[in-house]
Design a protein around this motif. Structure first.
Motif, PDB file in Angstrom:
ATOM      1  N   VAL A  21       0.870  -1.177   0.000  1.00 61.96           N
ATOM      2  CA  VAL A  21       0.000   0.000   0.000  1.00 61.96           C
ATOM      3  C   VAL A  21       0.907   1.228   0.000  1.00 61.96           C
ATOM      4  O   VAL A  21       1.720   1.400   0.903  1.00 61.96           O
ATOM      5  N   LEU A  22       0.746   2.088  -1.026  1.00 54.86           N
ATOM      6  CA  LEU A  22       1.701   3.163  -1.284  1.00 54.86           C
ATOM      7  C   LEU A  22       1.074   4.534  -1.150  1.00 54.86           C
ATOM      8  O   LEU A  22      -0.126   4.713  -1.333  1.00 54.86           O
ATOM      9  N   ASN A  23       1.939   5.501  -0.895  1.00 53.21           N
ATOM     10  CA  ASN A  23       1.582   6.919  -1.048  1.00 53.21           C
ATOM     11  C   ASN A  23       2.706   7.618  -1.782  1.00 53.21           C
ATOM     12  O   ASN A  23       3.888   7.336  -1.542  1.00 53.21           O
ATOM     13  N   TYR A  24       2.336   8.516  -2.683  1.00 55.56           N
ATOM     14  CA  TYR A  24       3.317   9.333  -3.402  1.00 55.56           C
ATOM     15  C   TYR A  24       3.141  10.790  -2.996  1.00 55.56           C
ATOM     16  O   TYR A  24       2.039  11.337  -3.059  1.00 55.56           O
ATOM     17  N   GLY A  25       4.222  11.449  -2.635  1.00 57.74           N
ATOM     18  CA  GLY A  25       4.185  12.863  -2.317  1.00 57.74           C
ATOM     19  C   GLY A  25       4.349  13.718  -3.554  1.00 57.74           C
ATOM     20  O   GLY A  25       4.559  13.230  -4.670  1.00 57.74           O
ATOM     21  N   PHE A  26       4.285  15.027  -3.342  1.00 58.81           N
ATOM     22  CA  PHE A  26       4.382  15.999  -4.425  1.00 58.81           C
ATOM     23  C   PHE A  26       5.847  16.221  -4.796  1.00 58.81           C
ATOM     24  O   PHE A  26       6.734  16.172  -3.956  1.00 58.81           O
ATOM     25  N   GLY A  27       6.122  16.466  -6.083  1.00 58.79           N
ATOM     26  CA  GLY A  27       7.482  16.765  -6.525  1.00 58.79           C
ATOM     27  C   GLY A  27       8.120  15.556  -7.178  1.00 58.79           C
ATOM     28  O   GLY A  27       7.486  14.830  -7.943  1.00 58.79           O
ATOM     29  N   ILE A  28       9.384  15.309  -6.870  1.00 61.33           N
ATOM     30  CA  ILE A  28      10.091  14.178  -7.471  1.00 61.33           C
ATOM     31  C   ILE A  28       9.391  12.842  -7.210  1.00 61.33           C
ATOM     32  O   ILE A  28       9.373  11.978  -8.096  1.00 61.33           O
ATOM     33  N   PRO A  29       8.777  12.618  -6.041  1.00 61.22           N
ATOM     34  CA  PRO A  29       8.090  11.332  -5.852  1.00 61.22           C
ATOM     35  C   PRO A  29       7.019  11.040  -6.894  1.00 61.22           C
ATOM     36  O   PRO A  29       6.745   9.876  -7.187  1.00 61.22           O
ATOM     37  N   ASP A  30       6.392  12.097  -7.465  1.00 60.05           N
ATOM     38  CA  ASP A  30       5.377  11.779  -8.471  1.00 60.05           C
ATOM     39  C   ASP A  30       5.997  11.231  -9.753  1.00 60.05           C
ATOM     40  O   ASP A  30       5.301  10.642 -10.588  1.00 60.05           O
ATOM     41  N   ALA A  31       7.320  11.382  -9.900  1.00 54.73           N
ATOM     42  CA  ALA A  31       8.004  10.730 -11.015  1.00 54.73           C
ATOM     43  C   ALA A  31       8.023   9.218 -10.820  1.00 54.73           C
ATOM     44  O   ALA A  31       8.051   8.462 -11.796  1.00 54.73           O
ATOM     45  N   VAL A  32       8.015   8.769  -9.573  1.00 51.84           N
ATOM     46  CA  VAL A  32       7.911   7.331  -9.303  1.00 51.84           C
ATOM     47  C   VAL A  32       6.533   6.835  -9.732  1.00 51.84           C
ATOM     48  O   VAL A  32       6.398   5.773 -10.356  1.00 51.84           O
ATOM     49  N   ALA A  33       5.499   7.605  -9.412  1.00 51.43           N
ATOM     50  CA  ALA A  33       4.142   7.239  -9.829  1.00 51.43           C
ATOM     51  C   ALA A  33       4.041   7.157 -11.351  1.00 51.43           C
ATOM     52  O   ALA A  33       3.432   6.221 -11.893  1.00 51.43           O
ATOM     53  N   ARG A  34       4.631   8.120 -12.049  1.00 53.98           N
ATOM     54  CA  ARG A  34       4.598   8.105 -13.511  1.00 53.98           C
ATOM     55  C   ARG A  34       5.370   6.905 -14.051  1.00 53.98           C
ATOM     56  O   ARG A  34       4.954   6.265 -15.032  1.00 53.98           O
ATOM     57  N   LEU A  35       6.502   6.569 -13.432  1.00 55.36           N
ATOM     58  CA  LEU A  35       7.291   5.418 -13.859  1.00 55.36           C
ATOM     59  C   LEU A  35       6.492   4.125 -13.715  1.00 55.36           C
ATOM     60  O   LEU A  35       6.502   3.269 -14.616  1.00 55.36           O
ATOM     61  N   VAL A  36       5.786   3.985 -12.595  1.00 58.05           N
ATOM     62  CA  VAL A  36       4.948   2.809 -12.389  1.00 58.05           C
ATOM     63  C   VAL A  36       3.885   2.723 -13.483  1.00 58.05           C
ATOM     64  O   VAL A  36       3.609   1.649 -14.025  1.00 58.05           O
ATOM     65  N   GLU A  37       3.303   3.863 -13.818  1.00 58.48           N
ATOM     66  CA  GLU A  37       2.278   3.893 -14.863  1.00 58.48           C
ATOM     67  C   GLU A  37       2.858   3.501 -16.218  1.00 58.48           C
ATOM     68  O   GLU A  37       2.271   2.705 -16.960  1.00 58.48           O
ATOM     69  N   LEU A  38       4.014   4.053 -16.573  1.00 52.60           N
ATOM     70  CA  LEU A  38       4.637   3.758 -17.855  1.00 52.60           C
ATOM     71  C   LEU A  38       5.011   2.284 -17.971  1.00 52.60           C
ATOM     72  O   LEU A  38       4.967   1.699 -19.058  1.00 52.60           O
TER      73      LEU A  38
END
Length: 508
Positions: free
Chosen positions: A294-311
């Motif tokens: 179960v994850l949480n992504y913060g604002f800024g560079i962490p949202d690049a992790v979210a985008r990477l997971v999506e890609l």
């Protein structure tokens, strides 16, 4: 006599009196922001000088860094005090705080949301461990962000030998909120909104304090046509409804049913991300993911992790959450942080923070502004300017594992990436690994006591939180440990004999 709570924006904001405490709602990018009402309050003040000496309270960031959101309230004399969870969306309000033109306070975003519920229920404030050891702890700064701030909003207490903070209640005189549909009785639906955040909590707090609840919606409907399951704010607690047919889902989005959860659709196509320091950090941080987490992504560079997971098409391997109350789906980034497409669930923000503060998160990816030898992190006050943590404290303090993501230094840094290596061509002018952070938003000492696993990921080195402070564990190939790391840190970390190299897939 039949009820009719519809009225003009000017008449609605005339209900706000000088000196009132006003609860405001928003989540960045225009998310759940009652923009028409905010503008009407500003217009009234500029024309009449009223309302003045307000106390503005908000849990998350509101504004566009220009004229909207909290910027509407950033006028001398209009606001006396601000209790805000996140400030960067209003540079004007930040400047007023820095100049001591207002009393400036910051409380954790989740704490503000949950405190509204305590205020509504007439309980003696919010009793929680959240914030211990950070700048909101009264044994440090008590959330005060400038010299003008003198009130004690928080107290430290001990129960059965354990430390807690009590966030004190205050009266909420007005709630300014928004929804999608409303009828003349004041029943409000959020069906076309991208989140619930703390809409109900702030409305209930204002009503039970004897105050006014003012709601902006896009569409008026006939009484009796809203399904009961769709009504999130009952008319019994609403005083005024203003219809704004130009209301948008966000500043840059008129309406998208995939964001409101009304239907599902195909995922957006995203181009490959450029290989920058941000991408290197995201790729290294993503190596900490585990299936089913179960994850949480913060604002800024962490949202690049979210985008990477999506890609990568890996979203279904994890339970993704954001503090606005959203689960699953494609989490949007940048100015759309807080929005999601094809979400699997949307709950109220205070309930989401109940989940976080109780330890429901396995893993959180969060940013950092400064990092010191003790593992303390600062994201809440930089260069004397209030920034505020939003939900950072509530999340960082309680996730089982935290991965902080940030560049090693900043301002002018130049790097070259290729062939599985990273070369530093120009060092940044501003060090981020400092002897002591300006303000403690995350406490290394508190984290060690709770047994958290904490990792700090930069583009050139990875550290973990050890008993004696930071421990250097990984290095990017091509980086010189002395000139690129140790000489760029204002303290000496623990260094094992063989730091691991980043894997090649971090670079392409």
């Amino acid at each position: 006599m039949p009820l009719n709570k519809f009225m003009s924006a000017d008449d609605a904001v005339a209900l706000i009196r000088d000196g009132d405490t006003v609860g405001l709602v928003g989540g960045g990018g225009g998310l759940m922001e009652a923009s028409c009402l905010f503008s009407a309050v500003e217009k009234r003040f500029l024309e009449t000088g009223h309302p003045r000496n307000l106390t503005a309270v908000h849990s998350l960031g509101i504004g566009d860094k220009k004229t909207r959101g909290m910027n509407c309230f950033a006028h001398q004399g209009m606001v006396r005090k601000v209790i805000g969870g996140h400030w960067p969306w209003s540079p004007r309000m930040q400047q007023m705080a820095r100049d001591n033109e207002i009393e400036a306070y910051v409380l954790p975003g989740g704490v503000v949301m949950q405190l509204y519920r305590e205020i509504a229920a007439k309980r003696p404030g919010l009793l929680t461990h959240v914030g211990l050891g950070t700048f909101v702890d009264p044994r440090r700064e008590g959330g005060r962000m400038n010299e003008a701030a003198h009130e004690e909003l928080v107290e430290h207490i001990t129960i059965e030998g354990r430390d807690y903070l009590r966030y004190k209640p205050f009266p909420v005189n007005v709630a300014i909120i928004r929804g999608s549909y409303a009828d003349a009785h004041g029943n409000v639906s959020l069906d076309q909104e991208a989140a619930n955040v703390d809409i109900y909590a702030v409305a209930l707090a204002a009503h039970n304090c004897g105050g006014k609840v003012i709601v902006q919606v896009r569409t008026a409907v006939d009484v009796g046509t809203l399904p009961a399951r769709s009504v999130r704010i009952p008319g019994a607690i609403v005083d005024a409804v203003v219809v704004d047919p130009e209301q948008r889902m966000g500043y840059d989005t008129v309406y998208d049913p995939l964001m409101s959860g009304e239907r599902r659709g195909p995922a957006l196509a995203h181009p490959p991300q450029p290989m920058t320091a941000r991408q290197v950090i995201a790729r290294r941080a993503a190596q900490e993911l585990t299936d089913g987490a179960v994850l949480n992504y913060g604002f800024g560079i962490p949202d690049a992790v979210a985008r990477l997971v999506e890609l990568r098409g890996d979203g279904e391997r994890y339970y993704q959450t954001i503090e606005h109350g959203t689960y699953g789906g494609e989490l949007l980034v940048g100015t759309l942080f807080g929005f999601a497409r094809n979400a699997s669930a949307m709950i109220d923000g205070p309930s989401q923070f109940d989940f976080y503060s109780g330890g429901g998160l396995d893993l959180a990816f969060l940013g950092f502004g400064e990092l010191d030898r003790e593992g303390n992190v600062n994201v809440s006050k930089l260069g004397g300017v209030p920034v505020g943590p939003g939900g950072f404290i509530d999340i960082a303090q309680n996730a089982r594992k935290v991965v902080f993501c940030g560049t090693f230094d900043t301002k002018g840094t130049e790097i070259e990436i290729g062939a599985g290596r990273l070369a530093i061509r120009r060092q940044g002018e501003v060090l981020k690994l400092v002897p002591s952070v300006e303000q403690i938003t995350f406490s290394g000492e508190q984290s060690r006591a709770s047994g958290q696993e904490v990792i700090y990921v930069t583009e050139r080195a990875v550290f973990r939180l050890g008993e004696a402070g930071l421990v250097l564990t990984d290095m990017a190939p091509g980086v010189d440990i002395r000139s690129d790391i140790l000489e760029r840190i204002a303290f000496t970390p623990v260094i094992p004999s063989d730091p691991k190299p980043y894997s090649a897939d971090c670079f392409g």
